[in-house]
Design a protein around this motif. Structure first.
Motif, PDB file in Angstrom:
ATOM      1  N   TRP A   9       0.843  -1.191   0.000  1.00 53.11           N
ATOM      2  CA  TRP A   9       0.000   0.000   0.000  1.00 53.11           C
ATOM      3  C   TRP A   9       0.878   1.241   0.000  1.00 53.11           C
ATOM      4  CZ3 TRP A   9      -5.076  -0.129  -0.839  1.00 53.11           C
ATOM      5  CH2 TRP A   9      -5.766  -1.306  -0.602  1.00 53.11           C
ATOM      6  N   ARG A  34      -7.991   2.410  -0.882  1.00 50.73           N
ATOM      7  CA  ARG A  34      -8.608   2.581   0.434  1.00 50.73           C
ATOM      8  C   ARG A  34      -8.338   3.983   0.951  1.00 50.73           C
ATOM      9  NH1 ARG A  34      -4.647  -1.276   4.114  1.00 50.73           N
ATOM     10  NH2 ARG A  34      -2.870   0.152   4.168  1.00 50.73           N
ATOM     11  N   ASP A  38      -8.423   5.790   7.452  1.00 47.95           N
ATOM     12  CA  ASP A  38      -8.899   4.598   8.152  1.00 47.95           C
ATOM     13  C   ASP A  38      -7.754   3.727   8.663  1.00 47.95           C
ATOM     14  OD1 ASP A  38     -11.570   5.261   7.827  1.00 47.95           O
ATOM     15  OD2 ASP A  38     -11.764   4.144   5.962  1.00 47.95           O
ATOM     16  N   HIS A  39      -6.532   4.074   8.336  1.00 52.03           N
ATOM     17  CA  HIS A  39      -5.334   3.369   8.828  1.00 52.03           C
ATOM     18  C   HIS A  39      -5.409   1.854   8.606  1.00 52.03           C
ATOM     19  CE1 HIS A  39      -4.153   7.170  10.582  1.00 52.03           C
ATOM     20  NE2 HIS A  39      -5.322   7.241  11.161  1.00 52.03           N
ATOM     21  N   GLY A  40      -5.931   1.473   7.427  1.00 46.90           N
ATOM     22  CA  GLY A  40      -5.980   0.057   7.083  1.00 46.90           C
ATOM     23  C   GLY A  40      -7.126  -0.721   7.703  1.00 46.90           C
ATOM     24  N   HIS A  41      -8.051  -0.041   8.375  1.00 42.15           N
ATOM     25  CA  HIS A  41      -9.161  -0.736   9.035  1.00 42.15           C
ATOM     26  C   HIS A  41     -10.504  -0.498   8.359  1.00 42.15           C
ATOM     27  CE1 HIS A  41      -6.573  -1.938  12.308  1.00 42.15           C
ATOM     28  NE2 HIS A  41      -6.145  -0.693  12.399  1.00 42.15           N
ATOM     29  N   GLY A  42     -10.531   0.283   7.312  1.00 41.58           N
ATOM     30  CA  GLY A  42     -11.776   0.584   6.611  1.00 41.58           C
ATOM     31  C   GLY A  42     -11.963  -0.296   5.391  1.00 41.58           C
ATOM     32  N   GLU A  44     -12.058  -1.558   1.501  1.00 36.99           N
ATOM     33  CA  GLU A  44     -11.134  -1.503   0.371  1.00 36.99           C
ATOM     34  C   GLU A  44     -11.919  -1.770  -0.902  1.00 36.99           C
ATOM     35  OE1 GLU A  44      -8.302  -4.560   1.218  1.00 36.99           O
ATOM     36  OE2 GLU A  44      -7.453  -3.464   2.922  1.00 36.99           O
TER      37      GLU A  44
END
Length: 63
Positions: A9, A34, A38-42, A44
């Protein structure tokens, strides 16, 4: 201009100062997108590579 990373990413250098940043993942025949906030938590979104290429070529993202 350097090439974007593959299988990792990354955030565009154009997004550094804005609040509307996205991260992109370039994989084998797929592209993921993405929201950076969201720091990778939302969620995609994933696209076939040829669909992503058509989107980039369209220039609509520059508007």
């Amino acid at each position: 201009m350097s090439r974007p990373p593959i299988h990792k990413w990354f955030k565009s250098r154009r997004s550094e100062t804005g609040q509307q940043c996205v991260e992109v993942y370039l994989g084998d025949g797929v592209v993921g997108v993405r929201d950076t906030k969201d720091h990778g938590h939302g969620p995609e979104l994933w696209f076939p590579g040829e669909v992503w290429d058509e989107f980039i070529a369209s220039g609509i993202w520059k508007r």
